[in-house]
Write an enzyme that holds these catalytic residues in place. Structure first.
Site, PDB file in Angstrom:
ATOM      1  N   ARG A 174      22.434  -2.146  67.500  1.00 18.85           N
ATOM      2  CA  ARG A 174      23.059  -0.534  67.466  1.00 18.85           C
ATOM      3  C   ARG A 174      23.109  -0.049  66.325  1.00 18.85           C
ATOM      4  O   ARG A 174      22.930   0.545  65.991  1.00 18.85           O
ATOM      5  CB  ARG A 174      24.140  -0.989  67.746  1.00 18.85           C
ATOM      6  CG  ARG A 174      24.569  -1.257  68.926  1.00 18.85           C
ATOM      7  CD  ARG A 174      26.489  -1.211  70.038  1.00 18.85           C
ATOM      8  NE  ARG A 174      26.284  -0.013  70.277  1.00 18.85           N
ATOM      9  CZ  ARG A 174      27.173   1.294  70.310  1.00 18.85           C
ATOM     10  NH1 ARG A 174      28.603   0.444  70.903  1.00 18.85           N
ATOM     11  NH2 ARG A 174      27.146   2.661  70.168  1.00 18.85           N
TER      12      ARG A 174
ATOM     13  N   GLU B 147      22.795   4.254  75.931  1.00 18.00           N
ATOM     14  CA  GLU B 147      23.751   3.586  75.120  1.00 18.00           C
ATOM     15  C   GLU B 147      22.655   4.325  73.358  1.00 18.00           C
ATOM     16  O   GLU B 147      23.380   4.226  72.711  1.00 18.00           O
ATOM     17  CB  GLU B 147      24.186   2.419  75.208  1.00 18.00           C
ATOM     18  CG  GLU B 147      25.574   2.595  76.006  1.00 18.00           C
ATOM     19  CD  GLU B 147      26.290   3.257  75.803  1.00 18.00           C
ATOM     20  OE1 GLU B 147      26.520   4.004  74.657  1.00 18.00           O
ATOM     21  OE2 GLU B 147      27.097   4.258  77.113  1.00 18.00           O
TER      22      GLU B 147
ATOM     23  N   HIS C  78      26.807  10.453  69.069  1.00 19.94           N
ATOM     24  CA  HIS C  78      26.706   9.432  69.942  1.00 19.94           C
ATOM     25  C   HIS C  78      27.311  10.056  70.617  1.00 19.94           C
ATOM     26  O   HIS C  78      26.666  10.318  71.645  1.00 19.94           O
ATOM     27  CB  HIS C  78      27.407   7.790  69.631  1.00 19.94           C
ATOM     28  CG  HIS C  78      27.761   6.991  70.936  1.00 19.94           C
ATOM     29  ND1 HIS C  78      26.675   5.862  70.909  1.00 19.94           N
ATOM     30  CD2 HIS C  78      27.853   7.250  71.785  1.00 19.94           C
ATOM     31  CE1 HIS C  78      26.895   5.426  71.860  1.00 19.94           C
ATOM     32  NE2 HIS C  78      27.667   5.833  72.165  1.00 19.94           N
ATOM     33  N   GLU C  79      28.546  10.739  71.387  1.00 21.78           N
ATOM     34  CA  GLU C  79      29.276  10.582  72.187  1.00 21.78           C
ATOM     35  C   GLU C  79      28.388  12.437  72.784  1.00 21.78           C
ATOM     36  O   GLU C  79      28.672  11.835  73.892  1.00 21.78           O
ATOM     37  CB  GLU C  79      31.125  10.952  71.935  1.00 21.78           C
ATOM     38  CG  GLU C  79      31.854   9.833  72.256  1.00 21.78           C
ATOM     39  CD  GLU C  79      31.283   8.187  72.693  1.00 21.78           C
ATOM     40  OE1 GLU C  79      30.789   8.673  73.936  1.00 21.78           O
ATOM     41  OE2 GLU C  79      31.441   7.575  72.061  1.00 21.78           O
TER      42      GLU C  79
ATOM     43  N   HIS D 228      26.239  -1.284  76.653  1.00 18.20           N
ATOM     44  CA  HIS D 228      26.042  -1.187  75.076  1.00 18.20           C
ATOM     45  C   HIS D 228      24.422  -2.711  74.907  1.00 18.20           C
ATOM     46  O   HIS D 228      24.647  -3.288  75.068  1.00 18.20           O
ATOM     47  CB  HIS D 228      27.177  -1.325  74.542  1.00 18.20           C
ATOM     48  CG  HIS D 228      27.606  -0.106  74.740  1.00 18.20           C
ATOM     49  ND1 HIS D 228      28.862  -0.411  75.279  1.00 18.20           N
ATOM     50  CD2 HIS D 228      27.928   0.909  74.334  1.00 18.20           C
ATOM     51  CE1 HIS D 228      29.392   0.676  75.925  1.00 18.20           C
ATOM     52  NE2 HIS D 228      29.115   1.025  75.241  1.00 18.20           N
TER      53      HIS D 228
ATOM     54  N   ASP E  36      23.109   6.257  70.396  1.00 17.39           N
ATOM     55  CA  ASP E  36      22.887   5.596  69.023  1.00 17.39           C
ATOM     56  C   ASP E  36      22.178   6.162  68.486  1.00 17.39           C
ATOM     57  O   ASP E  36      21.918   6.969  66.753  1.00 17.39           O
ATOM     58  CB  ASP E  36      22.835   3.738  69.332  1.00 17.39           C
ATOM     59  CG  ASP E  36      23.588   2.863  69.418  1.00 17.39           C
ATOM     60  OD1 ASP E  36      24.909   3.737  69.774  1.00 17.39           O
ATOM     61  OD2 ASP E  36      23.689   2.105  69.906  1.00 17.39           O
TER      62      ASP E  36
ATOM     63  N   HIS F 144      25.445  11.465  74.418  1.00 16.65           N
ATOM     64  CA  HIS F 144      25.245  11.585  76.177  1.00 16.65           C
ATOM     65  C   HIS F 144      25.491  11.967  76.953  1.00 16.65           C
ATOM     66  O   HIS F 144      24.622  12.487  77.922  1.00 16.65           O
ATOM     67  CB  HIS F 144      26.655  10.486  75.917  1.00 16.65           C
ATOM     68  CG  HIS F 144      27.066   8.639  75.380  1.00 16.65           C
ATOM     69  ND1 HIS F 144      25.528   7.981  76.322  1.00 16.65           N
ATOM     70  CD2 HIS F 144      27.083   8.600  75.161  1.00 16.65           C
ATOM     71  CE1 HIS F 144      26.245   7.043  75.708  1.00 16.65           C
ATOM     72  NE2 HIS F 144      26.907   7.248  75.164  1.00 16.65           N
TER      73      HIS F 144
HETATM   74 ZN   LIG Z   1      28.246   5.288  74.285  1.00 17.57          ZN
END
Ligand SMILES: [Zn+2]
Length: 216
Positions: free
Chosen positions: A184, A113, A53-54, A178, A117, A57
């Site tokens: 999510r 986000e 996820h990070e 988010h 995800d 980004h």
């Molecule tokens: Zn995030």
């Protein structure tokens, strides 16, 4: 980079495009996200997805505008950007169609986000398959009649098990980048054919829709 934006016990993680830096505080490096004694399927489904996820980004609608040195600088050509926008519109529509408390999510406010995800789940699942392809099969978990591929997805979903008042959910829809926890989970899983395959979801069913979004 010695200064972090979160304290060590925080159960969270972040990516900073202006530094091209990812931070995982010690607090998130424990169950249910990660435990050295847990099967790898659970660790990849928890912490692995957070890491993916990070990382994603850096390539979401905002992160893509920064180069490897953290400078605001267009490093994609225009054709790539146009293709990217085409794919992200699918995600905007998908999440904008989700409803909770009789309100629709804002697909634009949550776009970055949601991209993270979806990309994170896919990257972590394939990282797990890669790991599994070079190691002996792990022992099954007692009492659960599930394969480790299924446990990967279960671990991912369990991380988002939560409870919230209607007021908190309404505030989240209004302000939070988010999506609410439920989306999510079902958003990324329903976009991933590999999930439908492992759980034998019928083509066209809620968790295996004919139209799937894929950015990364
Ligand atoms: Zn995030």
């Amino acid at each position: 980079m010695k200064q972090w934006g979160m304290t060590p016990p925080t159960v969270n993680a972040y990516y900073t495009p202006t530094k091209n830096q990812i931070v995982f505080p010690a607090g998130i490096l424990q169950a249910p996200f990660y435990d050295i004694k847990h099967p790898r399927s659970l660790n990849f489904g928890g912490m692995g997805v957070v890491m993916g996820h990070e990382l994603t980004h850096a390539f979401d609608d905002q992160g893509r505008e920064y180069d490897q040195n953290g400078n605001l600088h267009q490093w994609w050509n225009n054709k790539t950007i146009a293709k990217f926008k085409e794919r992200t519109e699918c995600v905007v529509d998908q999440y904008g169609n989700y409803e909770i408390n009789n309100k629709h999510l804002n697909g634009r406010q949550t776009l970055g986000e949601n991209i993270a995800d979806n990309g994170g789940l896919k990257a972590a699942y394939h990282a797990y398959l890669e790991w599994a392809s070079t190691h002996h099969e792990e022992l099954p978990l007692p009492g659960l009649n599930l394969t480790h591929r299924q446990l990967f997805f279960l671990s991912f979903a369990q991380v988002w098990c939560s409870s919230s008042t209607d007021e908190a959910t309404n505030l989240q829809i209004e302000k939070d980048p988010h999506s609410p926890p439920r989306f999510r989970v079902i958003g990324p899983l329903s976009n991933l054919p590999e999930f439908a395959q492992e759980f034998s979801c019928q083509f066209g069913a809620n968790m295996n829709p004919k139209n799937k979004c894929e950015v990364w």
